[in-house]
Design a protein around this motif. Sequence first.
Motif, PDB file in Angstrom:
ATOM      1  N   ASP A   1       1.369  16.472  19.736  1.00 29.56           N
ATOM      2  CA  ASP A   1       0.777  15.423  18.910  1.00 29.56           C
ATOM      3  C   ASP A   1       1.818  14.455  18.379  1.00 29.56           C
ATOM      4  O   ASP A   1       1.615  13.784  17.360  1.00 29.56           O
ATOM      5  CB  ASP A   1       0.023  16.045  17.720  1.00 29.56           C
ATOM      6  N   SER A   2       2.939  14.385  19.048  1.00 25.53           N
ATOM      7  CA  SER A   2       3.985  13.476  18.575  1.00 25.53           C
ATOM      8  C   SER A   2       3.512  12.040  18.677  1.00 25.53           C
ATOM      9  O   SER A   2       2.771  11.665  19.599  1.00 25.53           O
ATOM     10  CB  SER A   2       5.259  13.677  19.411  1.00 25.53           C
ATOM     11  N   PRO A   3       3.926  11.192  17.726  1.00 23.58           N
ATOM     12  CA  PRO A   3       3.466   9.804  17.731  1.00 23.58           C
ATOM     13  C   PRO A   3       4.086   9.012  18.881  1.00 23.58           C
ATOM     14  O   PRO A   3       5.166   9.344  19.378  1.00 23.58           O
ATOM     15  CB  PRO A   3       3.944   9.273  16.374  1.00 23.58           C
ATOM     16  N   ALA A   4       3.395   7.963  19.298  1.00 24.82           N
ATOM     17  CA  ALA A   4       3.931   7.079  20.330  1.00 24.82           C
ATOM     18  C   ALA A   4       5.123   6.324  19.764  1.00 24.82           C
ATOM     19  O   ALA A   4       5.236   6.112  18.551  1.00 24.82           O
ATOM     20  CB  ALA A   4       2.857   6.095  20.781  1.00 24.82           C
ATOM     21  N   PRO A   5       6.061   5.921  20.619  1.00 25.95           N
ATOM     22  CA  PRO A   5       7.199   5.132  20.130  1.00 25.95           C
ATOM     23  C   PRO A   5       6.709   3.847  19.451  1.00 25.95           C
ATOM     24  O   PRO A   5       5.660   3.299  19.802  1.00 25.95           O
ATOM     25  CB  PRO A   5       7.983   4.812  21.406  1.00 25.95           C
ATOM     26  N   ARG A   6       7.485   3.378  18.494  1.00 17.49           N
ATOM     27  CA  ARG A   6       7.154   2.124  17.803  1.00 17.49           C
ATOM     28  C   ARG A   6       7.567   0.950  18.678  1.00 17.49           C
ATOM     29  O   ARG A   6       8.730   0.828  19.075  1.00 17.49           O
ATOM     30  CB  ARG A   6       7.872   2.021  16.458  1.00 17.49           C
ATOM     31  N   LEU A   7       6.609   0.084  18.971  1.00 13.02           N
ATOM     32  CA  LEU A   7       6.873  -1.095  19.791  1.00 13.02           C
ATOM     33  C   LEU A   7       7.279  -2.263  18.903  1.00 13.02           C
ATOM     34  O   LEU A   7       6.686  -2.492  17.846  1.00 13.02           O
ATOM     35  CB  LEU A   7       5.619  -1.460  20.590  1.00 13.02           C
ATOM     36  N   GLY A   8       8.286  -3.004  19.325  1.00 16.72           N
ATOM     37  CA  GLY A   8       8.721  -4.156  18.548  1.00 16.72           C
ATOM     38  C   GLY A   8       9.523  -5.115  19.398  1.00 16.72           C
ATOM     39  O   GLY A   8       9.713  -4.910  20.602  1.00 16.72           O
ATOM     40  N   ILE A   9       9.980  -6.179  18.778  1.00 16.48           N
ATOM     41  CA  ILE A   9      10.870  -7.122  19.440  1.00 16.48           C
ATOM     42  C   ILE A   9      12.035  -7.444  18.501  1.00 16.48           C
ATOM     43  O   ILE A   9      11.939  -7.260  17.287  1.00 16.48           O
ATOM     44  CB  ILE A   9      10.168  -8.441  19.834  1.00 16.48           C
ATOM     45  N   ILE A  10      13.126  -7.897  19.087  1.00 13.91           N
ATOM     46  CA  ILE A  10      14.215  -8.513  18.328  1.00 13.91           C
ATOM     47  C   ILE A  10      14.234  -9.973  18.749  1.00 13.91           C
ATOM     48  O   ILE A  10      14.520 -10.288  19.913  1.00 13.91           O
ATOM     49  CB  ILE A  10      15.573  -7.849  18.606  1.00 13.91           C
ATOM     50  N   ALA A  11      13.882 -10.860  17.835  1.00 17.22           N
ATOM     51  CA  ALA A  11      13.796 -12.281  18.156  1.00 17.22           C
ATOM     52  C   ALA A  11      15.181 -12.915  18.158  1.00 17.22           C
ATOM     53  O   ALA A  11      16.187 -12.276  17.808  1.00 17.22           O
ATOM     54  CB  ALA A  11      12.879 -12.988  17.166  1.00 17.22           C
ATOM     55  N   SER A  12      15.238 -14.175  18.528  1.00 18.85           N
ATOM     56  CA  SER A  12      16.528 -14.872  18.610  1.00 18.85           C
ATOM     57  C   SER A  12      17.170 -15.051  17.246  1.00 18.85           C
ATOM     58  O   SER A  12      18.363 -15.358  17.160  1.00 18.85           O
ATOM     59  CB  SER A  12      16.349 -16.231  19.281  1.00 18.85           C
ATOM     60  N   ASP A  13      16.402 -14.866  16.168  1.00 21.84           N
ATOM     61  CA  ASP A  13      16.991 -14.949  14.830  1.00 21.84           C
ATOM     62  C   ASP A  13      17.660 -13.638  14.419  1.00 21.84           C
ATOM     63  O   ASP A  13      18.180 -13.515  13.305  1.00 21.84           O
ATOM     64  CB  ASP A  13      15.928 -15.339  13.799  1.00 21.84           C
ATOM     65  N   GLY A  14      17.634 -12.630  15.315  1.00 20.74           N
ATOM     66  CA  GLY A  14      18.258 -11.344  15.032  1.00 20.74           C
ATOM     67  C   GLY A  14      17.387 -10.382  14.252  1.00 20.74           C
ATOM     68  O   GLY A  14      17.781  -9.233  14.028  1.00 20.74           O
TER      69      GLY A  14
END
Length: 609
Positions: free
Chosen positions: A161-174
Amino acid sequence: MLTVGKMRKALVAHEQVIRRALTALFPSPDEPLSLDAIAMGVEEEDGEDLADMLLATLNQFGKVPHFISYLRARGADPVPLPRDRIFARNIARFTGIEIGEPLHPSFDLGALGDFAARAEAFRCRITLDDAAEGSGAFVAPNLVLTASHVLDRLFAPRADDSPAPRLGIIASDGERYPATCVQRWPYHDGEVNGALPPDGMAQTHVDIALLRVFMPLGQAYGCIDVSADPPDFVGPSMFTLVHYPEGRETGFVSGRVRRDGPGASRLPHDIDTAGGSSGGPGFDRDLRFLGIHQGRWQNVRRLVPYERFRDEPRFRALIEENSKLRFLWSLDRNIEGPLIIGRRQFNTGLAAMLEKPTSRLRGIWIRREDTNSIRGLGFSYDMLEAYLLLHERPDAVLPHRCIRISPSLRTTDLLADLAQLALEDDLAPEALPGTGDGQTTDVAHQESRADALMQAMQRRAEAKGQTWWVFFDNPPNGLSPDVQVQLEHIARHLPTRANLRLILAGYETYRLAPLRFGNVAEADTARRAGLLVEELGPFTRSDVEATINAMITSLSPEAELRPARLQEMTEMSLQGLVADATGEFSGKDLGTVAAQLRRQVKAFLGVDA
């Protein structure tokens, strides 16, 4: 690195873009930050100038990277690289596949420099649990395009029942921003071993995904144009890949790509990529979007061609839904920003004027039910600026200009003040021949000056290819009789000019003569230009519903908002408030409603509160 010297050069060359950057980066009307306000804090006796103060202010708020990305997206890079240093040096070529020699083996360095600045702004990294997983780029205000297989770990079956990885982005502003996967188009299993999709499956197995972030970063930092026709060449060509190999930020890489003709399912190239490159956009020699890097599986480096997914119905629908904004529910489409409730007439009027620029609708008159209250009047200017900003293409010539004027009892010549703001000179408008001072009545003389000024403003706006929006703040202590006469002439003549628009905030007690429309449809059959009237007063339950609907449609159009859930969210947003006998709520309660509404929408979207 952005230095004071570079900031000085940017202010000289790109002042208007910098003004818009500050509006976009500091949208809150409670904490406005404009170039003029910053200039007031300059200590000239200490040797400071505006560049010093602006850079210090941006550093104070941690906004320097955001500022640079905003300017880069608009071709105003304050820290440009020399043209001959855009491409990364000493990058090995992949020799495992024959590409051939392009007819034109180089790029136009001038065009490349402008493109590189924009690409620096619109590209981003894709992350899972904060670790770089792939590359991507904005294709709409809230949408990022990447490769579908970059998300394999996100959608992999989990035994426990482990959670799914957290999806995200790193934008050009860092900065890191959470994201969700809106739509995923698969790749074919055989591609893992370097095979091509079988016949009949290349159109459905395109290995792309669209991610959504809840801030319209693509509006600020620019987007790839996915409405243009795909490149159509045959044989080898130069191309460049915008990617993050191993998650590292490197210079752009040039290489060669081969297209065997229309219908090619994949395009081989010779840039030696690495993990983290997948999903990065590729561009041809003319810097047109060519496709996304699929990977370095076995002995193959290749792109999924843009022509394979450009007309995919779901892809097109998602892009168009996110690119068009009719209802402004927040100043910057940020779920954390100030929310807008009860301004549907204002929204409708602005949308109609942008969609039908030749319409007889030439402005809006905001009138208060309670003329003792100023609530919402000044905020209307923030809404105007925000609405126009959200409808601009970052890489295009600025199509709109806002001019704000705040007359008062101290104003002695409103026409001269407007001329200085609009035309940026100190020359008072002259009356037309035969109507000069002493040649006719004072009223006719002032009308002639107003007409001459409107003609001059129309010529200037038309020459720049712009629409000018003139916003008049409500005078807190009234106007002198002479200035009132000038305002009456402005209100009569300005709406008759094709490139000028008039927004009046208040002025309910003045006898102004423009034709008034109760709704936008009335303008379609009108014989002369006029203003849409918006009555500013209490808000209703339907206003709250409209804002909730607009937020969900903008942030997650694929979500199904059932009537019962909408009613529940509305009830919770209005919790603790009591409507009057007509079913209206006091405008004083808007802050409470906005806070409760925001919590409801976040819960619906699964965004952390």
